[in-house]
Design a protein around this motif. Structure first.
Motif, mmCIF file in Angstrom:
data_model
loop_
_atom_site.group_PDB
_atom_site.id
_atom_site.type_symbol
_atom_site.label_atom_id
_atom_site.label_comp_id
_atom_site.label_asym_id
_atom_site.label_seq_id
_atom_site.Cartn_x
_atom_site.Cartn_y
_atom_site.Cartn_z
ATOM 1 N N GLN A 37 0.838 -1.187 0.000
ATOM 2 C CA GLN A 37 0.000 0.000 0.000
ATOM 3 C C GLN A 37 0.882 1.248 0.000
ATOM 4 O O GLN A 37 1.585 1.525 0.972
ATOM 5 C CB GLN A 37 -0.946 0.019 1.210
ATOM 6 N N LYS A 40 -1.794 7.113 0.330
ATOM 7 C CA LYS A 40 -3.021 7.618 -0.275
ATOM 8 C C LYS A 40 -3.537 6.736 -1.428
ATOM 9 O O LYS A 40 -4.269 7.197 -2.309
ATOM 10 C CB LYS A 40 -2.850 9.056 -0.782
ATOM 11 N N LYS A 41 -3.122 5.467 -1.418
ATOM 12 C CA LYS A 41 -3.571 4.515 -2.439
ATOM 13 C C LYS A 41 -4.169 3.291 -1.757
ATOM 14 O O LYS A 41 -3.880 3.031 -0.590
ATOM 15 C CB LYS A 41 -2.390 4.070 -3.312
ATOM 16 N N PRO A 42 -4.989 2.523 -2.469
ATOM 17 C CA PRO A 42 -5.516 1.289 -1.871
ATOM 18 C C PRO A 42 -4.462 0.197 -1.837
ATOM 19 O O PRO A 42 -3.476 0.256 -2.580
ATOM 20 C CB PRO A 42 -6.649 0.910 -2.831
ATOM 21 N N PRO A 43 -4.668 -0.806 -0.997
ATOM 22 C CA PRO A 43 -3.764 -1.958 -1.013
ATOM 23 C C PRO A 43 -3.808 -2.669 -2.358
ATOM 24 O O PRO A 43 -4.879 -2.804 -2.963
ATOM 25 C CB PRO A 43 -4.317 -2.862 0.091
ATOM 26 N N LEU A 88 3.781 0.662 2.730
ATOM 27 C CA LEU A 88 3.272 -0.141 3.842
ATOM 28 C C LEU A 88 2.975 -1.534 3.282
ATOM 29 O O LEU A 88 2.248 -1.668 2.301
ATOM 30 C CB LEU A 88 1.999 0.486 4.407
#
Lengths: 117, 116
Positions: A37, A40-43, A88
């Motif tokens: 991730q 500010k982005k989706p997994p 992450l």
């Protein structure tokens, strides 16, 4: 125990280092997942292990190497990473990964915040 | 291309206002639908899920969502938001892949900011 644990919480590594991320669950789940991730982005899905076998590799570069030593543990070995790999890294588990869809609710760990210098 | 769309990228509400976040997906066949929340500095938590049955599902913290199959939608609602609801909200769809496997695809997320 309904927890997925991940270690370390934070990791800083150089581009020539070799490190590993660890994930553990004791819910008896037979499917485990690695996601990446960015801020500010989706997994985004990286790998799926089902019954300790690699089932899905979402075209992840070979500098990421997953390993599932047993049904409770999932590792992600890192080597020669690039700064753009900083993100992450989330681990998740579910009862299963195929067949009955109700087995596929995923439980997420807190993640490892990786910084590549 | 098959996808999950969240149309609201950033929503700002005052406390006690009502909330509705949109989610549309484009996968055919049987899917499972989820809403996850990610509070600042924390990990993903499941708010609610739809597998089958009553299309109106209730989740934790007063959230609910309605599955409308004909519209391929799964919108999240809460009648009265609180400051503590400030977070990023992700819609997710568990859909089948070839070979019998399932994959979860997340929407791009909606950042909700609640002003006291």
């Amino acid at each position: 125990d309904t927890e997925v644990t991940q270690t370390p919480k934070h990791l800083v590594m150089g581009m020539t280092n070799k490190k590993s991320l660890k994930c553990e669950q004791h819910m008896g789940h037979r499917a485990m997942y690695w996601y990446k991730q960015k801020a500010k982005k989706p997994p985004e899905l990286m790998f799926v292990y089902s019954y300790e076998k690699l089932s899905i590799n979402e075209s992840v570069p070979s500098r990421f190497s997953p390993e599932c030593p047993n049904s409770s543990l999932l590792n992600l070995h890192l080597h020669a990473l690039q700064p753009e790999d900083s993100a992450l890294y989330l681990c998740a588990s579910s009862q299963g990964a195929s067949g009955r869809v109700s087995y596929n609710e995923q439980f997420f760990g807190p993640g490892t915040r990786l910084t590549v210098l | 291309a098959q996808s999950v769309s969240q149309h609201n990228h950033h929503v700002i509400l005052s406390e006690a206002a009502s909330l509705e976040l949109g989610c549309n997906y484009s996968y055919g066949g049987t899917v499972n639908l989820f809403w996850y929340v990610q509070y600042p500095g924390q990990h993903l938590q499941l708010l609610l899920k739809y597998f089958s049955g009553d299309p109106l599902v209730k989740g934790i913290k007063g959230f609910e969502a309605e599955f409308i199959k004909s519209k391929f939608s799964f919108n999240l609602r809460k009648p009265s938001v609180q400051w503590s609801d400030t977070a990023e909200y992700f819609c997710a769809v568990n859909h089948p892949l070839s070979g019998g496997y399932q994959k979860v695809t997340f929407g791009t997320g909606t950042k909700l900011q609640v002003i006291p």
